[in-house]
Design a protein around this motif. Structure first.
Motif, PDB file in Angstrom:
ATOM      1  N   THR A 151       0.838  -1.198   0.000  1.00 45.35           N
ATOM      2  CA  THR A 151       0.000   0.000   0.000  1.00 45.35           C
ATOM      3  C   THR A 151       0.873   1.249   0.000  1.00 45.35           C
ATOM      4  O   THR A 151       2.003   1.242   0.494  1.00 45.35           O
ATOM      5  CB  THR A 151      -0.933   0.014   1.217  1.00 45.35           C
ATOM      6  OG1 THR A 151      -0.142   0.001   2.422  1.00 45.35           O
ATOM      7  CG2 THR A 151      -1.850  -1.191   1.214  1.00 45.35           C
ATOM      8  N   TYR A 152       0.327   2.315  -0.570  1.00 48.55           N
ATOM      9  CA  TYR A 152       1.057   3.594  -0.612  1.00 48.55           C
ATOM     10  C   TYR A 152       0.073   4.722  -0.325  1.00 48.55           C
ATOM     11  O   TYR A 152      -1.130   4.585  -0.541  1.00 48.55           O
ATOM     12  CB  TYR A 152       1.725   3.804  -1.973  1.00 48.55           C
ATOM     13  CG  TYR A 152       0.736   4.156  -3.059  1.00 48.55           C
ATOM     14  CD1 TYR A 152       0.441   5.489  -3.348  1.00 48.55           C
ATOM     15  CD2 TYR A 152       0.040   3.171  -3.748  1.00 48.55           C
ATOM     16  CE1 TYR A 152      -0.511   5.817  -4.307  1.00 48.55           C
ATOM     17  CE2 TYR A 152      -0.904   3.484  -4.702  1.00 48.55           C
ATOM     18  CZ  TYR A 152      -1.172   4.817  -4.978  1.00 48.55           C
ATOM     19  OH  TYR A 152      -2.127   5.138  -5.910  1.00 48.55           O
ATOM     20  N   GLY A 153       0.590   5.844   0.162  1.00 45.94           N
ATOM     21  CA  GLY A 153      -0.265   7.011   0.355  1.00 45.94           C
ATOM     22  C   GLY A 153       0.055   7.745   1.636  1.00 45.94           C
ATOM     23  O   GLY A 153       1.083   7.508   2.284  1.00 45.94           O
TER      24      GLY A 153
ATOM     25  N   VAL B 218       3.609   8.544   2.451  1.00 43.20           N
ATOM     26  CA  VAL B 218       3.936   9.911   2.045  1.00 43.20           C
ATOM     27  C   VAL B 218       4.047  10.764   3.307  1.00 43.20           C
ATOM     28  O   VAL B 218       3.073  10.945   4.041  1.00 43.20           O
ATOM     29  CB  VAL B 218       2.855  10.475   1.107  1.00 43.20           C
ATOM     30  CG1 VAL B 218       3.167  11.928   0.767  1.00 43.20           C
ATOM     31  CG2 VAL B 218       2.768   9.642  -0.172  1.00 43.20           C
ATOM     32  N   HIS B 219       5.238  11.270   3.534  1.00 43.36           N
ATOM     33  CA  HIS B 219       5.481  12.109   4.711  1.00 43.36           C
ATOM     34  C   HIS B 219       5.067  13.550   4.452  1.00 43.36           C
ATOM     35  O   HIS B 219       4.462  14.203   5.309  1.00 43.36           O
ATOM     36  CB  HIS B 219       6.965  12.048   5.074  1.00 43.36           C
ATOM     37  CG  HIS B 219       7.374  12.995   6.157  1.00 43.36           C
ATOM     38  ND1 HIS B 219       6.948  12.867   7.466  1.00 43.36           N
ATOM     39  CD2 HIS B 219       8.170  14.111   6.131  1.00 43.36           C
ATOM     40  CE1 HIS B 219       7.466  13.844   8.197  1.00 43.36           C
ATOM     41  NE2 HIS B 219       8.198  14.608   7.411  1.00 43.36           N
TER      42      HIS B 219
ATOM     43  N   VAL C  32       8.400   7.719   3.211  1.00 47.66           N
ATOM     44  CA  VAL C  32       9.103   6.829   4.128  1.00 47.66           C
ATOM     45  C   VAL C  32       8.974   5.413   3.579  1.00 47.66           C
ATOM     46  O   VAL C  32       7.863   4.887   3.440  1.00 47.66           O
ATOM     47  CB  VAL C  32       8.523   6.905   5.553  1.00 47.66           C
ATOM     48  CG1 VAL C  32       9.314   5.998   6.495  1.00 47.66           C
ATOM     49  CG2 VAL C  32       8.520   8.335   6.065  1.00 47.66           C
ATOM     50  N   LEU C  33      10.114   4.823   3.240  1.00 46.15           N
ATOM     51  CA  LEU C  33      10.145   3.502   2.627  1.00 46.15           C
ATOM     52  C   LEU C  33      11.154   2.646   3.380  1.00 46.15           C
ATOM     53  O   LEU C  33      12.335   3.014   3.472  1.00 46.15           O
ATOM     54  CB  LEU C  33      10.528   3.618   1.148  1.00 46.15           C
ATOM     55  CG  LEU C  33      10.710   2.336   0.360  1.00 46.15           C
ATOM     56  CD1 LEU C  33       9.420   1.533   0.301  1.00 46.15           C
ATOM     57  CD2 LEU C  33      11.183   2.643  -1.068  1.00 46.15           C
TER      58      LEU C  33
ATOM     59  N   ALA D 126       1.515  13.845  -7.556  1.00 45.39           N
ATOM     60  CA  ALA D 126       2.553  13.418  -6.619  1.00 45.39           C
ATOM     61  C   ALA D 126       2.283  11.993  -6.129  1.00 45.39           C
ATOM     62  O   ALA D 126       3.197  11.157  -6.044  1.00 45.39           O
ATOM     63  CB  ALA D 126       2.633  14.387  -5.441  1.00 45.39           C
ATOM     64  N   LEU D 127       1.016  11.689  -5.830  1.00 45.71           N
ATOM     65  CA  LEU D 127       0.672  10.343  -5.383  1.00 45.71           C
ATOM     66  C   LEU D 127       0.829   9.318  -6.505  1.00 45.71           C
ATOM     67  O   LEU D 127       1.218   8.168  -6.260  1.00 45.71           O
ATOM     68  CB  LEU D 127      -0.754  10.331  -4.840  1.00 45.71           C
ATOM     69  CG  LEU D 127      -0.939  11.067  -3.501  1.00 45.71           C
ATOM     70  CD1 LEU D 127      -2.412  11.245  -3.178  1.00 45.71           C
ATOM     71  CD2 LEU D 127      -0.232  10.313  -2.369  1.00 45.71           C
ATOM     72  N   ASN D 128       0.553   9.712  -7.738  1.00 47.05           N
ATOM     73  CA  ASN D 128       0.823   8.825  -8.877  1.00 47.05           C
ATOM     74  C   ASN D 128       2.299   8.448  -8.932  1.00 47.05           C
ATOM     75  O   ASN D 128       2.655   7.287  -9.192  1.00 47.05           O
ATOM     76  CB  ASN D 128       0.438   9.500 -10.197  1.00 47.05           C
ATOM     77  CG  ASN D 128      -1.052   9.708 -10.390  1.00 47.05           C
ATOM     78  OD1 ASN D 128      -1.464  10.537 -11.195  1.00 47.05           O
ATOM     79  ND2 ASN D 128      -1.865   8.967  -9.669  1.00 47.05           N
TER      80      ASN D 128
END
Length: 464
Positions: free
Chosen positions: A243-245, A254-255, A269-270, A287-289
């Motif tokens: 998951t991402y976001g 996403v920070h 943050v990964l 940016a989220l893409n």
């Protein structure tokens, strides 16, 4: 290491070869050495580009355009049963292949990334294509729009990766077997093909179920439909879910997103480490893409810091907040947005990029069915503009629906307090906008139809 040409694709004939999806497949086949032919309704830069690659492109549709020795006829869901070339294919017993099957055949033997979602597919696919090319991986790709840099929607690469836009509109994305699937969002759209959100979820579940064993689903942790899809597919065996976001629970979190004019700076943050990179287009949604693209590349084993740097080389896709030019102090920008969520995202992005500017919109609704279901929401989105001009509905593949006109959108926009003007003669729009615009304003042409043609004409009127 890219494979050759499937036997059925050695001499394909494309009906509607100039379309974004069809032309991409035709270009890849031509570059692989196939003898490609096809027809389209009108001349275009795409038709000329295909001819330059060696394809035969006829203008207009006629039975005689289809050669007797064609190995297949490639169609999209937009081609009607009475098309004379399709009828002749039946008479000659030439196999008819859907566009999605043709694309699936090109991915065989490669490592496919399939990008799906109600919005953002073209941008995310393009970001991956640019980044992987920048890293020297020489991917193949098929995109629903032309990259602003290379200026093409598809290429045949010698590398192992194939990046493809996966279209849910007609369920054609069920044909792919990706190593990595991206789902950006899940919303109700394409009302002629889906009657409910349950049907949409079922369709996306089928798509996710096609991911190869030990493959990866990259999915939004923020968007409600994507979160629900994740809940439904979590128990699929041999599927890794990333998951991402901006959600605190996201695997790639996403920070911070900082908009800097027409660009954004993104920090994620990964694996417990902070990583910052630039996205050269404005707006939180873009940016989220880029973060989705980052997560997908990492799933294929590409180092995150290399990908992050390469994603900064992406400069946009035609019709995705594309600057068409400036005249008399007015910038004209083109947007493909046609669903209320997309419209809102692009309008908010432009507000963030130039908060002091007046925003004028020329909106052309796309499809009668979409307007019937979402016209109110479209009008509400237009309330984000300072003033809007609304054109008649662009029908594309649809026949009119009694009582469904742009008035639905205009009434909803005015109820939301928007300044909206109906213009039925598209040819008069450049003069109307030139009379409205003042130095410092932004003009946004918006919609999936031929509203894009108005940008240069508006600039000409502003210059005169």
């Amino acid at each position: 290491m890219a494979p050759g040409i499937p036997a059925a694709m050695e001499r394909p004939h494309f009906i509607g070869i100039g379309g974004a999806g069809m032309s991409g497949i035709a270009k890849i086949l031509t570059r692989r050495g196939a003898k490609v032919a096809g027809s389209d309704s009108k001349e275009s830069a795409t038709a000329e580009a295909l001819r330059a690659l060696g394809a035969t492109v006829h203008i207009g549709h006629a039975a005689g355009h289809l050669a007797d020795d064609a190995t297949c006829v490639v169609v999209s869901s937009a081609i009607r049963a009475d098309n004379p070339e399709l009828v002749r294919a039946g008479d000659l017993a030439i196999p008819v292949v859907h566009r999605s099957d043709a694309l699936a055949s090109l991915m065989e033997g490669l490592r496919p990334i399939a990008v799906a979602g109600t919005h953002g597919k073209t941008t995310t696919t393009s970001m991956l294509a640019v980044a992987l090319t920048e890293l020297g991986l020489d991917p193949s790709y098929a995109i629903g729009g032309d990259l602003a840099g290379p200026g093409t929607n598809a290429t045949h690469g010698e590398g192992a990766i194939f990046v493809a836009e996966a279209d849910e509109s007609d369920r054609s994305f069920h044909k792919y077997d990706p190593e990595v699937a991206i789902v950006l969002n899940v919303e109700l759209d394409h009302h002629a093909n889906y009657a409910s959100m349950d049907e949409i979820y079922d369709s996306f579940e089928t798509f996710v179920g096609k991911v190869v064993p030990d493959g990866t689903l990259v999915v939004s942790a923020d968007q409600a439909g994507a979160v629900e899809l994740t809940r439904r597919v979590r128990d699929l065996s041999a599927l890794k879910v990333v998951t991402y976001g901006e959600s605190a629970s996201a695997d790639v979190r996403v920070h911070k997103i900082t908009q800097r004019g027409l660009t954004s700076e993104v920090t994620v943050v990964l694996n417990g480490k902070y990583l910052t990179f630039t996205v050269s287009v404005p707006g939180r949604h873009y940016a989220l893409n880029a973060v989705a693209a980052l997560a997908a590349g990492v799933a294929l084993g590409i180092p995150a810091h290399n990908l992050a740097s390469a994603l900064g080389k992406y400069t946009g896709v035609k019709r995705r907040l594309q600057l068409k030019g400036e005249a008399a102090g007015v910038q004209v920008i083109d947007s493909y947005a046609h669903h209320p969520t997309e419209m809102t995202a692009d309008l908010e992005a432009m507000r963030g990029a130039a908060s002091d500017a007046r925003l004028l919109v020329v909106f052309q609704p796309h499809l009668f069915s979409r307007t019937q279901e979402l016209g109110t929401e479209m009008g509400q989105a237009l309330a984000l503009a300072d003033a809007s001009v609304v054109l008649d509905i662009y029908p594309a593949r649809e026949d009119p629906i009694p009582g469904i006109t742009s008035t639905l959108i205009i009434d909803a926009a005015q109820a939301a307090g928007a300044d909206v003007t109906a213009v039925h003669d598209k040819a008069t729009v450049p003069e109307v906008i030139a009379g409205m615009a003042k130095p410092g304003d932004l003009v946004l042409t918006m919609g999936a139809g031929d509203v894009t043609d108005l940008g240069p004409q508006i600039l000409d009127h502003l210059s005169s």
